[in-house]
Design a protein around this motif. Structure first.
Motif, PDB file in Angstrom:
ATOM      1  N   ALA A  95       0.821  -1.212   0.000  1.00  7.00           N
ATOM      2  CA  ALA A  95       0.000   0.000   0.000  1.00  7.00           C
ATOM      3  C   ALA A  95       0.856   1.263   0.000  1.00  7.00           C
ATOM      4  O   ALA A  95       0.526   2.251  -0.669  1.00  7.00           O
ATOM      5  CB  ALA A  95      -0.947  -0.005   1.192  1.00  7.00           C
ATOM      6  N   SER A  96       1.950   1.247   0.740  1.00  4.27           N
ATOM      7  CA  SER A  96       2.808   2.428   0.842  1.00  4.27           C
ATOM      8  C   SER A  96       3.757   2.569  -0.340  1.00  4.27           C
ATOM      9  O   SER A  96       4.346   3.632  -0.544  1.00  4.27           O
ATOM     10  CB  SER A  96       3.625   2.364   2.135  1.00  4.27           C
ATOM     11  N   GLY A  97       3.942   1.488  -1.105  1.00  4.08           N
ATOM     12  CA  GLY A  97       4.893   1.485  -2.202  1.00  4.08           C
ATOM     13  C   GLY A  97       6.282   1.038  -1.800  1.00  4.08           C
ATOM     14  O   GLY A  97       7.181   0.968  -2.643  1.00  4.08           O
ATOM     15  N   GLU A  98       6.469   0.717  -0.507  1.00  2.00           N
ATOM     16  CA  GLU A  98       7.765   0.224  -0.045  1.00  2.00           C
ATOM     17  C   GLU A  98       8.125  -1.086  -0.753  1.00  2.00           C
ATOM     18  O   GLU A  98       9.295  -1.345  -1.031  1.00  2.00           O
ATOM     19  CB  GLU A  98       7.733   0.005   1.468  1.00  2.00           C
ATOM     20  N   ARG A  99       7.117  -1.878  -1.056  1.00  3.90           N
ATOM     21  CA  ARG A  99       7.294  -3.079  -1.874  1.00  3.90           C
ATOM     22  C   ARG A  99       6.509  -2.862  -3.161  1.00  3.90           C
ATOM     23  O   ARG A  99       5.284  -2.784  -3.151  1.00  3.90           O
ATOM     24  CB  ARG A  99       6.804  -4.327  -1.129  1.00  3.90           C
ATOM     25  N   ALA A 100       7.211  -2.717  -4.252  1.00  2.00           N
ATOM     26  CA  ALA A 100       6.579  -2.362  -5.519  1.00  2.00           C
ATOM     27  C   ALA A 100       5.938  -3.573  -6.182  1.00  2.00           C
ATOM     28  O   ALA A 100       6.587  -4.599  -6.381  1.00  2.00           O
ATOM     29  CB  ALA A 100       7.620  -1.748  -6.461  1.00  2.00           C
ATOM     30  N   ASN A 101       4.640  -3.439  -6.494  1.00  2.00           N
ATOM     31  CA  ASN A 101       3.939  -4.481  -7.227  1.00  2.00           C
ATOM     32  C   ASN A 101       2.675  -3.867  -7.809  1.00  2.00           C
ATOM     33  O   ASN A 101       1.783  -3.457  -7.065  1.00  2.00           O
ATOM     34  CB  ASN A 101       3.602  -5.664  -6.311  1.00  2.00           C
ATOM     35  N   PRO A 102       2.563  -3.790  -9.136  1.00  2.00           N
ATOM     36  CA  PRO A 102       1.414  -3.109  -9.747  1.00  2.00           C
ATOM     37  C   PRO A 102       0.083  -3.807  -9.526  1.00  2.00           C
ATOM     38  O   PRO A 102      -0.972  -3.166  -9.618  1.00  2.00           O
ATOM     39  CB  PRO A 102       1.780  -3.082 -11.235  1.00  2.00           C
ATOM     40  N   ILE A 103       0.110  -5.103  -9.220  1.00  5.84           N
ATOM     41  CA  ILE A 103      -1.139  -5.827  -8.955  1.00  5.84           C
ATOM     42  C   ILE A 103      -1.553  -5.643  -7.506  1.00  5.84           C
ATOM     43  O   ILE A 103      -2.707  -5.324  -7.202  1.00  5.84           O
ATOM     44  CB  ILE A 103      -0.980  -7.329  -9.276  1.00  5.84           C
TER      45      ILE A 103
END
Length: 215
Positions: free
Chosen positions: A75-83
């Motif tokens: 949710a925060s973008g700390e772990r990037a995943n477009p799905i």
């Protein structure tokens, strides 16, 4: 092996947990209250076992705290995943807690425990059981436990995950698109591994059977 103690239809639940469990199953099979929070079952399998061919991980039996942290990091973008990012953002805190608690309560794979004292044959087993200390790479089992069965809430199980998923995560750490582990330990390790070593150690853990022998 079935990784879940509840079937997705006709399930029987203890009365005190009926409401929470029913919400969790609804989130898993139908999605959250926000339409953007798609059903987990679409990618992670009917029994939380993951979809190896598509690279989607097994969720059944992972720690509740670990799963919730991954959702927070998506949710925060700390772990990037477009799905996962829009799904994690759309889940309410109650929905995230319910579904991760349910998944964490399911059985994990139970291989024979193989640790650092075991014989290591092949590049994958050598990295898993011995590491490569000349490059400051610790053995995987030092953090993830014998046979990669997981340790606490910070080091998830490796056994039971597909080689495709494991190698994709090592590549993400190597490229810096994943950096949400304690002290960036995995980033250091992944950047020190060759492509062949990533494939070998991923195949080793993916190939562990219930008796602990790699395919």
């Amino acid at each position: 092996m079935s990784f879940l103690r509840w079937p997705l239809a006709g399930f029987v639940l203890a009365a005190p947990f009926l409401s929470q469990a029913a919400d969790a199953i609804s989130v898993y099979t139908k999605g959250g209250s926000n339409p953007a929070a798609m059903a987990c079952v679409m990618c992670h399998g009917a029994q939380g076992e993951g979809m190896a061919a598509a690279g989607f991980p097994r969720l059944a039996g992972l720690s509740n705290k670990y799963l919730k942290k991954q959702l927070e990091d998506f949710a925060s973008g700390e772990r990037a995943n477009p799905i996962m990012q829009p799904i994690a953002t759309a889940l309410t805190a109650e929905e995230a807690d319910a579904v991760t608690t349910m998944l964490a309560d399911q059985a994990r794979p139970t291989p024979e425990l193989v640790g650092r004292a075991a014989a290591a044959e092949g590049a994958g087993a050598t990295l898993a059981l011995r590491g490569a200390w000349d490059r400051n790479i610790p053995e995987c089992v030092a953090c993830h436990g014998p046979s990669g069965t997981g340790v606490g809430d910070a080091f998830p199980p490796l056994v039971g995950q597909s080689a495709q998923y494991l190698s994709s995560q090592l590549s993400a750490w190597r490229q810096g698109t994943r950096k949400n582990d304690p002290n960036n330990l995995m980033g250091h390790i992944a950047r020190s591994l060759t492509e062949d070593e990533i494939k070998a150690v991923s195949a080793y853990f993916a190939g562990l059977t219930d008796t602990g022998a790699a395919k």
